[in-house]
Scaffold this active site. Sequence first.
Site, PDB file in Angstrom:
ATOM      1  N   LYS A   1       0.852  -1.186   0.000  1.00 33.51           N
ATOM      2  CA  LYS A   1       0.000   0.000   0.000  1.00 33.51           C
ATOM      3  C   LYS A   1       0.889   1.238   0.000  1.00 33.51           C
ATOM      4  CE  LYS A   1      -3.778  -2.522   0.512  1.00 33.51           C
ATOM      5  NZ  LYS A   1      -3.141  -3.844   0.357  1.00 33.51           N
ATOM      6  N   ASP A   2       0.397   2.284  -0.605  1.00 33.89           N
ATOM      7  CA  ASP A   2       1.180   3.490  -0.816  1.00 33.89           C
ATOM      8  C   ASP A   2       1.359   4.291   0.472  1.00 33.89           C
ATOM      9  OD1 ASP A   2       2.557   5.393  -2.343  1.00 33.89           O
ATOM     10  OD2 ASP A   2       0.738   6.543  -2.698  1.00 33.89           O
TER      11      ASP A   2
END
Length: 352
Positions: free
Chosen positions: A80-81
């Site tokens: 996930k960013d």
Amino acid sequence: MSESELLGPRAYGEACGQALLKACAEDFQVDEVLDIPLSGQGEHLWLWVEKRGLNTEEAARRLARAAGMPLKAISYAGLKDRQALTRQWFSLHLPGKADPDLVAAEDDSLRILERVRHSRKLQRGAHAANGFKLRLTRLAADRPALDARLEQLRRQGVPNYFGLQRFGHDGGNLAEARAFAVRRELPAQRNLRSRLLSAARSYLFNRVLAERVAVGDWNRAQPGDLLAFTDSRSFFPAGVEECADPRLALLDLHPTGPLWGAGGSPAGAATKVLEDAVGRCEAPLGDWLGEAGMLHERRILRLPIDRLAWHYPAIDILQLEFVLPAGCFATVVVRELVDLWPAGLMDTSCVF
């Protein structure tokens, strides 16, 4: 490289306006959807973690330090960013050990919301989907046209491009992959090797998908295609009968494109001609992937958008909620709606 070079053309024409994405972390929220019943006992401690301003690898390192354990004992399903508010699972391997004190890992950027024991570790790619809540601000758009476009996306899906983040800033991951491919070498560092192989594979897939979007058959099965269901990694060849399968119209079944690996395309007819042509144009990358031990796989060309809902909290704000299969990118949905102001050009991935 530009977005159009790394991805390809839009399927539905020009954007309906412009907007800003990720003015703050709360504007891009991601919840991992895990379809695994946790037993409550076992040598693996599973953690449901909320994080902001941290990517998944940074969060894993923080958990490892707090627990006093090696990083390799920390597992997660997907990446996930950093530039988002995300909730995802991690697992810690603790054979014969009590739950560690993880207070040192927590602050405003990381909170542990739930702790559950389980008999197995969390495998990469084990999550079923990702739920998104996006807030587009500074919206300047034709609202009737935007609503009509959203209805169209709900009915027909979008091209399942790999998003910009896969390729790094200005396509840097792809450029680095090309350099290694020319030398016929692999990076020694595992994370870098994985990132560059993924960038190369994703780019070749996007090249094939871009050609099919350009001619308008990305969402239609044709003889020679290899078909797959939304949540399946298996595929089967399409003949005339399969191309009339009603599940295609229901967005349950889709034509696929190549995730490059050893050997030629297993597709037939015009699909094979296209995929082989892309392979010849990008022979160094394709050969490099095969030599690295990658196997040929398939990815659906069409991305169905589940549970799509939207509303306008203010005249210049659009809020979107939807669910995508694991491995798919929310911003390829957004790019069919609006152009993003420069501050919103970062992408967020689900998982490789």
